[in-house]
Design a protein around this motif. Sequence first.
Motif, mmCIF file in Angstrom:
data_model
loop_
_atom_site.group_PDB
_atom_site.id
_atom_site.type_symbol
_atom_site.label_atom_id
_atom_site.label_comp_id
_atom_site.label_asym_id
_atom_site.label_seq_id
_atom_site.Cartn_x
_atom_site.Cartn_y
_atom_site.Cartn_z
ATOM 1 N N GLY A 99 0.715 -1.101 -0.022
ATOM 2 C CA GLY A 99 -0.095 0.131 0.111
ATOM 3 C C GLY A 99 0.857 1.248 -0.015
ATOM 4 O O GLY A 99 0.303 2.413 0.150
ATOM 5 N N ASN A 100 2.302 1.089 0.013
ATOM 6 C CA ASN A 100 3.077 2.311 -0.140
ATOM 7 C C ASN A 100 3.298 2.510 -1.433
ATOM 8 O O ASN A 100 4.057 2.144 -2.194
ATOM 9 C CB ASN A 100 4.234 1.935 0.749
ATOM 10 C CG ASN A 100 5.310 3.124 0.914
ATOM 11 O OD1 ASN A 100 5.039 4.165 0.240
ATOM 12 N ND2 ASN A 100 6.196 2.732 1.794
ATOM 13 N N THR A 101 2.621 3.680 -2.067
ATOM 14 C CA THR A 101 2.749 4.018 -3.398
ATOM 15 C C THR A 101 4.072 4.515 -3.663
ATOM 16 O O THR A 101 4.448 4.463 -4.802
ATOM 17 C CB THR A 101 1.670 5.291 -3.583
ATOM 18 O OG1 THR A 101 1.911 6.152 -2.708
ATOM 19 C CG2 THR A 101 0.476 4.702 -3.768
ATOM 20 N N ASP A 102 4.849 4.834 -2.583
ATOM 21 C CA ASP A 102 6.358 5.446 -2.802
ATOM 22 C C ASP A 102 7.103 4.270 -3.240
ATOM 23 O O ASP A 102 8.019 4.428 -4.223
ATOM 24 C CB ASP A 102 6.784 6.013 -1.458
ATOM 25 C CG ASP A 102 7.847 7.176 -1.595
ATOM 26 O OD1 ASP A 102 7.449 7.643 -2.861
ATOM 27 O OD2 ASP A 102 8.646 7.409 -0.895
ATOM 28 N N TYR A 106 6.216 3.608 -6.873
ATOM 29 C CA TYR A 106 6.876 4.417 -7.767
ATOM 30 C C TYR A 106 8.476 4.035 -7.991
ATOM 31 O O TYR A 106 8.944 3.913 -9.204
ATOM 32 C CB TYR A 106 6.971 5.719 -7.437
ATOM 33 C CG TYR A 106 5.623 6.408 -7.808
ATOM 34 C CD1 TYR A 106 5.284 6.603 -9.188
ATOM 35 C CD2 TYR A 106 4.794 7.286 -6.998
ATOM 36 C CE1 TYR A 106 4.070 7.163 -9.663
ATOM 37 C CE2 TYR A 106 3.687 7.988 -7.533
ATOM 38 C CZ TYR A 106 3.592 7.998 -8.730
ATOM 39 O OH TYR A 106 2.280 8.363 -9.205
ATOM 40 N N ASP A 157 9.920 3.052 -11.457
ATOM 41 C CA ASP A 157 11.050 3.842 -12.056
ATOM 42 C C ASP A 157 12.147 2.908 -12.585
ATOM 43 O O ASP A 157 12.650 2.763 -13.564
ATOM 44 C CB ASP A 157 11.507 4.811 -10.939
ATOM 45 C CG ASP A 157 12.426 5.751 -11.521
ATOM 46 O OD1 ASP A 157 12.154 6.313 -12.714
ATOM 47 O OD2 ASP A 157 13.212 6.190 -10.944
ATOM 48 N N LEU A 184 -3.262 -1.117 -9.863
ATOM 49 C CA LEU A 184 -2.719 -0.028 -9.042
ATOM 50 C C LEU A 184 -1.449 0.456 -9.776
ATOM 51 O O LEU A 184 -1.418 1.593 -9.829
ATOM 52 C CB LEU A 184 -2.592 -0.571 -7.555
ATOM 53 C CG LEU A 184 -1.929 0.665 -6.778
ATOM 54 C CD1 LEU A 184 -3.048 1.751 -6.636
ATOM 55 C CD2 LEU A 184 -1.292 0.330 -5.603
ATOM 56 N N ALA A 206 -2.213 2.367 -12.681
ATOM 57 C CA ALA A 206 -2.634 3.562 -12.377
ATOM 58 C C ALA A 206 -2.007 4.630 -12.197
ATOM 59 O O ALA A 206 -1.681 5.847 -12.571
ATOM 60 C CB ALA A 206 -4.170 3.635 -11.456
ATOM 61 N N LEU A 207 -0.828 4.275 -11.182
ATOM 62 C CA LEU A 207 0.143 5.004 -10.863
ATOM 63 C C LEU A 207 1.266 5.483 -11.828
ATOM 64 O O LEU A 207 1.451 6.838 -11.885
ATOM 65 C CB LEU A 207 0.981 4.560 -9.445
ATOM 66 C CG LEU A 207 0.342 4.516 -8.197
ATOM 67 C CD1 LEU A 207 0.979 3.288 -7.271
ATOM 68 C CD2 LEU A 207 0.212 5.999 -7.758
ATOM 69 N N LYS A 235 -0.517 7.888 -13.801
ATOM 70 C CA LYS A 235 -0.520 9.305 -13.202
ATOM 71 C C LYS A 235 0.699 10.069 -13.591
ATOM 72 O O LYS A 235 0.731 11.077 -13.866
ATOM 73 C CB LYS A 235 -1.018 9.094 -11.829
ATOM 74 C CG LYS A 235 -1.200 10.421 -11.105
ATOM 75 C CD LYS A 235 -1.541 10.276 -9.939
ATOM 76 C CE LYS A 235 -1.398 11.520 -9.134
ATOM 77 N NZ LYS A 235 -1.465 11.444 -7.544
ATOM 78 N N HIS A 294 1.629 13.182 -15.545
ATOM 79 C CA HIS A 294 2.253 14.310 -15.138
ATOM 80 C C HIS A 294 3.626 14.798 -16.039
ATOM 81 O O HIS A 294 4.136 15.936 -16.275
ATOM 82 C CB HIS A 294 2.868 14.342 -13.769
ATOM 83 C CG HIS A 294 1.643 14.728 -12.764
ATOM 84 N ND1 HIS A 294 1.318 16.295 -12.695
ATOM 85 C CD2 HIS A 294 1.070 13.961 -12.078
ATOM 86 C CE1 HIS A 294 0.365 15.914 -11.903
ATOM 87 N NE2 HIS A 294 0.203 14.700 -11.410
ATOM 88 N N GLN A 310 -3.370 5.978 -3.939
ATOM 89 C CA GLN A 310 -3.422 5.378 -2.188
ATOM 90 C C GLN A 310 -2.396 6.230 -1.469
ATOM 91 O O GLN A 310 -2.457 5.591 -0.345
ATOM 92 C CB GLN A 310 -3.683 4.166 -2.055
ATOM 93 C CG GLN A 310 -4.711 3.181 -2.768
ATOM 94 C CD GLN A 310 -5.064 1.768 -2.355
ATOM 95 O OE1 GLN A 310 -4.024 0.980 -2.210
ATOM 96 N NE2 GLN A 310 -6.181 1.409 -2.264
ATOM 97 N N SER A 311 -1.865 6.951 -2.009
ATOM 98 C CA SER A 311 -0.487 7.331 -1.324
ATOM 99 C C SER A 311 -0.580 8.159 -0.145
ATOM 100 O O SER A 311 0.045 7.771 0.679
ATOM 101 C CB SER A 311 0.056 8.771 -2.261
ATOM 102 O OG SER A 311 0.635 8.503 -3.351
ATOM 103 N N VAL A 347 -7.160 -1.657 3.158
ATOM 104 C CA VAL A 347 -5.808 -1.225 3.133
ATOM 105 C C VAL A 347 -5.252 -0.525 4.469
ATOM 106 O O VAL A 347 -4.294 -1.003 5.169
ATOM 107 C CB VAL A 347 -5.330 -0.429 2.014
ATOM 108 C CG1 VAL A 347 -3.761 -0.150 1.925
ATOM 109 C CG2 VAL A 347 -5.867 -1.325 0.488
ATOM 110 N N MET A 367 -2.797 -1.602 7.241
ATOM 111 C CA MET A 367 -1.514 -0.550 7.803
ATOM 112 C C MET A 367 -1.755 -0.545 9.470
ATOM 113 O O MET A 367 -0.872 -0.556 10.140
ATOM 114 C CB MET A 367 -1.351 0.565 7.205
ATOM 115 C CG MET A 367 -1.288 0.571 5.649
ATOM 116 S SD MET A 367 -1.446 2.090 4.835
ATOM 117 C CE MET A 367 -1.083 1.747 3.249
#
Lengths: 804, 591
Positions: free
Chosen positions: A534-537, A540, A544, A564, A567-568, A571, A575, B165-166, B197, B201
Motif C-alpha cells: 500500500g506504499n505508493t512510494d 513508484y 522507475d 494499481l 494507475a500510478l 498518473k 504529469h 492510495q499515497s 488497506v 497498515m
Amino acid sequence: MGALLKGEWSNFGKDEYFRKFEAYSMQWPPEISLDTLSLTSAPFGGLIAVVRDRKKVVKIQGGSKPVLSIYNAAGVFVSSFVWDSGHIIQMGWSSGCDLLCVREDGQVLIYDMFSNFKHKFGMGKEAQDIKVVDAKIFCTTNRTGVAVLTTANTIFLVNNVKEVLKVRKLPEAPGGVNNSPSAWVVVCEDRSSKVLFAREKYIYCLSEGETHATLLPINLGDDSCLVKDLAVSFNFEMLAVLTNRGKLWMGSVDGTSCRRICDVRCSSPHHSQMMWCGNYAVVINWGQNLDVFGFDEEYISYPFDDSVFCVQEIDCIRVISNHSTDLIQKVPKVVQDIFVYSNSSPGSSLLSASYQFQKKSHLANEYLLLVKGNLFTAVMQCIDAAGHQFDVEAQRTLMKAAQSASPLTFNQLHTLTLQGLMELLMIRRHHFLALDLASFLKMPDSSKIQLHWACYKVQHSKEDVNKVAQEIKNKLGNTKNVSFREIADEAFACGKHDLAIKLIEYEPRADLQIPLLLKLKEHFLALNKAIESGNTDLVYAVLDHTGKKIGEADFQMAIRRYPLAQALYLKHCAHHNKDLLKDVFTQEDDHKSLAELSIKEGLDPRNSSTKDALLVAAHESYKRAKLDVNAQLCDEQLKLFKYQRNFEDKYRTAFTDNSSQKWPSLHETVKQLLKLGEIKLADRLRTEYKVPDRRYWWLRIQILGEQEDFAELEKFSKQKKNPIGFEPFVDICLKKEKKIEAKKYLPKVRDELKVQYYTKLGMLEEAAQIAYDRRDPDALKMLASLCDPILKEKVNLYIRTLGK
Amino acid sequence: MQVSLDEKLGALSQISQRKLLDILTKISGRKDLIIDSSLIKPLERIVGVSKLRAHGVDKIYKLEKGDIPFTNTQRVFFVNSDLITVKHVSDKINGEISQKNDGNSYHIILVGRKLQSVVNMLETEGTLGYVSLFVFQWELIKLDTKFLSMEFHSLYKSLFVDGDQSYLPVLARSIWTLCTILGRPLVTVVQGKHSQVIDKMLGKMFEELGTPNRSDSEVGCMFIVDRDVDYASSLLTGCTYSCLLDEVFGIKSGIVEIKDNKNDIPGGYFLSSADEVYSQIKGRHFSDVFPYLSTKTKELSQTKEKSQTMAIHEMKQFISKELSAVTNFKKKLAYHISACESIISHMGHRYEGLQNAEQNILESRSRRETLTYIEDCLSMNICDKYAVLRLMCLMSLTQDGLFPDELQRLKLQFFHMFGYQHLTVFHALEKSGLCVEQPALLSTEVKGVNLANKVVQAVPLPTRKSTFTNFAQKLKLFPPVGDNYELNNPTDLSYVFGRAYIPALCQIVNQICKKEITIEDLPKILPNCTVKNLGGDQQNFRTFLIYIVGGVTYAEISAFQLLEKLTGFQIVIASSSTINGNSIMKSFFQQ
C-alpha cells in the motif's frame, strides 16, 4: 577437600602455585605425529592447522602436494584441503578464526575454518619481487595483522587483514641488506604496530611512520652474545630475550625496565619455542621439556613423554602433544585464596561453611559468622574461583558455596566477555550451543546467533531450495529481530537466487524486500509486494527502476496485470510524459482514453493552434473505440470552432478564447449572436444543434431583458408555441425593476404560480384574492405574515372562511 | 477527576502543535514562514500566531506566484508534499539564489509524507543541496464536539478518481494516534477497499509502534468505511443549517467565509460549539433556524429596552457585567442572520424544486418529471453544472444507471451549455461508477432493437428493484411516512434530508444501538465488509468511533449528533475531510 583440588599444584616461589591439568585428551587420527608435522593454532583454545613440516624428514605419502588439515582444539578433524599454490612461508589464524597462509611472493590467502577459500591480498609489489623469507601473523582482540620479512631484510606490514588499506614499509635496521635478523617479533599498539628486530646483540625497534630504527636500551650483560629468540607477551607489554649463551632477559617491551636476567640450563642444543605465560612468566620449550621462569627466582620444569607444541594464551599456555592438550598456568589468586589451607579469606570461610552445611554440621554457622561482614566479597570470590576451575565438580562446589549466600549468577559478572565467546562459537558453527548458552544466560540478542546460523545454512546448503527456506523459516519464524532480508542478501551474495527469492518472501517489511527483489531482477514480484504494502512510494520506486531496466514497451505490456501500478504509472506519465501515456493507451487499444487525452491536450492553451487537429484525432479514436456518439460530438465541436472563427472574422468580436482551459460553448456562441442581434444566425445554429426550445426562449428573454428592449420582448412573448411560460418574462422585468412591464405578463402566468408572482410584485391584495379563490389556506397563511395590519385582517378572514 | 471523551480528543491538537513547534525549534533563529494557501486554515486550527512568534516566526507570507519580500535570511516553506507545489517552491528558491545569494538558508516543511518523487525532483532541480527538509503531518483536527477531520480535501479525488492510495498511510497513522488516546477499540468494522488497506497498515502500526492498553479502551466499536458505501448521503442536499452553510459557501477547517454580492463579510468565521448561537442552530432544519434567530433577536431588543428604564445602580451592573456579553451575542446573531439571508438568496429560488426532485429520484418515481427538472436546470440556469451532475449521479445511483437515450440527451445539453470538453468528465464519472448507462436489455445488432428497448423501458416491472432500493429497504433508510412530524423537533434521523432519507452509516449505528441488528450481521449487509472482535462484550458498548475515508458530510454529522441525543451513546466522528456533493463533483473536473 581442599587438598584434593590442590593435587596438581606445584610451588612457584614462596606463596604462589603453578598448575598443569589436562583439558582434552586428543582425538588425533592415527597418522598424526607431532614429530613430522608443523602445527599452527589459534588462540582462545582455538583451531589447529596441521601441515607436513618440510624441515622434518618424512616418507612422502600419496601425492607430492601438501595437505593442509584443520582440527579443533581436541584434535577432531574439521576439514582439509590440498595446498597447490606455491611455497607457504607462514600460516596463522586471525581473531575471526580464518586461516591465513603467507606465500613466498607475498600473497596472503585466507581460508575459513572449513577450508573454503575466502579471498587473498598481496603485501605489495616490492615484497613480491624480492621474495618473502619469513612472516608473522599477529592478533589483538579486534584485528589481525601480517608482517613479512623479505630477502632484502625489509619488513612490510598490514595492520588489519579485514581492511587492507595500505601495506606499510618499516624503516630498515642498521647493518645493511645482507644482515638478516636472528629473531624478530611484532608488537601491536593501539592502532599501529612495530617490529622488534634482533641482530647480533642489538635489538632495534622499527616503527611504522618513522624513518629510522631505534635501539632498545637492553643490557644483556654479555657483549659477545647473540640474540637468539624474542618473545612478546599476549598483551604486548612484556618482552623476553634469549641469547645463544643461554641468558634469558625478561622486562618491559620498550626495554627500559628489566625484571630478571638469568641463565637457562639448556636441556637440548636448540629450544623449539619461547613464549610468555600470561605476563608473569616465560616458558621455554625444549621439545620434550618445558621450563618456566618467573620474575623472582621461581623456576619449574615440566617434562613430557614426547615432543610438545605450545600455544600462548592470554593467561596460560596450551601444551599440545600426541595424546593430550594440557593447560599450564599460575593458580589464580582467588582460587588460591579459597583453597589454600589455613587461609582466612572470606571466600575460603564461605566454602568451609558450605561443606559443613552439607554435612549438616553446626560448624557451618561458625564459619558463616566469620564471613558475615564480607558476605559479598565471599560470594564474589567463590564465583570467580569457579570460573577459573575447569573441573565441573569443583565449579559446582564453589557455586554451591556462593549460592548458600545469595542467588548471584555467573553471567552478571561475565556478560561482556561472553559476547566475545558467542562470536567465536558462531564462527565455529556451534550455533546450537551458542543459542543454548545465550538463552540460558538470558543474553539479549540471540537473534544474532540465529542470523549467523541462517547465513551459514544459506551459504553451504546444497539441498532443495524450498526445503532450506522452509527449515530456516521454521527455526526463525517466530523470532523477533531476525531480518530475513539479511539472510536473503547472503543468499544473493552466494549467487543462490532462487533461495534468495524464497527467503525474502518471509521478510515482513516490504521496504526491505523490494531492493533485493529488484537486484534479483524479480521486478514484478517486487511490484506485487509494493502494491500489497500500500506504499505508493515503493510502487513508484519499483516502476522507475523497472521501466529503465526492461524498456518502456515491454514494461507497459507487463504492468497491465497490476491495476494499481498501472494507475500510478499513468498518473506519473500524465504529469511527466504525455507521449509515454499515449504509447500505453495505444498499446492497450484504449482508444477511449486516447481520445480523452487528445481532448485534454486540445484544451491546453499552448495547443490552441492545433486544437482542431487534436479533435480530429479524438474523433478517430472514438470511432475506433466504437463510441460513435462521442465521435459525433467531436465533429460538432469542430464545426462549432469553424462557426466561431467565421463569426469572429465577420463581427470582429471574440467568439473563441485561447487563453484559458475552456472552449466557449454553443450557448455562449448563440448568446453572443443574439446580443449582436443576429437572430437569423442564432436560429440557424439552434436548428443545427437541436437546442431545446425552452432553452432558446429563455436565452432570448434574458438577452432582450438585458438589453432592456421591452418592446421586442413583448413582441417575442406573442410568438406562437411558447414552450416556457410567461414567468421568465415577469422575472426578467422584475430583475430590471420594470414593474409595469412585468405586470403585462401577469395574467398569463400559470394559475398555480399566480399567488407567488403577484406577491413578488407586491400586489398582496390581489394575491390574497387569488389564493382565496383557489381555496389555498397555506398561501394565505404565508401572505398573512407579509401584510400590513389592515390587509392582514382581511386575509385572516379569508382563512377563517376557508377553515369552515 | 473524570476527563470527558471530548476533552481527551483535545490532546490531538496539542500533539500536532508539539510536532510542528519542534520542527520550528530545530530551525533556530528568526525566520519567514511562507504558507501554501490551502494550509492556512488547518494551520490556524493547530497553532496560534503568538505561539509561532514565540518560536522565531517573524513574518508570515502566502505562497504566491510573485516575489515574496525578504525580511529574514531564514525562509521556511510550509507546503503540501505534492510535486507541483514543491516544484513551485523549488523554482522560487532557485530564482532567489540566482538573484542574490547572501547566505539565505531555506527550509521546506512538507506536509504529509516525504515522497521519493519529491526528493528526486528537488535533486534534479539542484535545490536539494540548499534546503533542509522536514516532514510534518498534523493529527486529526478537532473541528467540533466529537468531530475530527484530517482536512485532506483532495483525498477524495486521489482515492476515488485517480485510484492513488499515497495518503492512506497518513490516515492509518491518524487512527493509530487516536487509538493511543482513546484505547484500541474492542470491535473494528472495516468496509471498502481503501479502508481494508488502512486496516492492514493500522495492524502493522499496532505491532511496530505499540498497542494501547486494551483494558481502558474508551471505544467499544470503530467503523472504518469508504465514502462510496453511501454516496446518496453525499449527493443529496442536506437541510440543516450547517449543511447549507457548507453547500453555499464551503466550510474549510471549520471556518466559513461568506462571499455574496450583497453582503460580503470579509474574513473567516470560526464555527464551533463555543459559539452559543451556532451550537444551537447548527443541527436545526433550516426552516427552524430563522424562527429561532428572530426569537433571540426579540429577546435581545427586550434587554435593550429594559436597559433604557434601568435605575443607575442597575445600569452599572449591566454595563460592567452583561453589556460585553450582549454585544458579543449581538455580533454572532447578526452574522448568522446575514448567513441565512445569503443562503436564501442562493438557494431559495430552487430549493423546493430541488427537494422535490431529490425525493422523486430516491423513491424512483415520476421519472419524466425529474428529467424535465434536470433539463430545466440546464436550460434556465437554475443551478450550476455541479448541481446538475449531482442530480444525474443520484439518479444513476438509485436506478442502476440512466437509460442510454436519457443519458445521451442530458449529456448533449450539458455540452451545449458548458462545452464539449466535459466529455472527459463523463468518462471519469462513468469509470467511478457514479454516472453510468444502464446496459441495454437487447443487443444493438438485432433489428428494431431501439423500439423494443424503449418499450421495455416504458413498461415498469413492479418486482424489479434497483440495488440501491434493496439496500435502502434492508436498512430502512426511507423513514415511515407519518403525519404530525415536526422538523423543528426531529425524532428520527431523516430530518437532515427533509424526511426523505437516513444516512446509511447513521442508521447502522442506530440499529446497533437499538439492538435491531448486531455487529456480526454487518458483513452480510455491507459489501466488502469485515468485522474484527478483540473480545469485547457488545452489550456494554457506549461509544462508537466512525472514520469515513474520503469525507463526511455535514448532514451525517447532524444525524449522528441527533442520534447521540436520542440514544445516549457517545459517537466520535472522524474523517479525511468534510465533503459535499459539489466538492465530489468538482473532483471530477480537476483532471
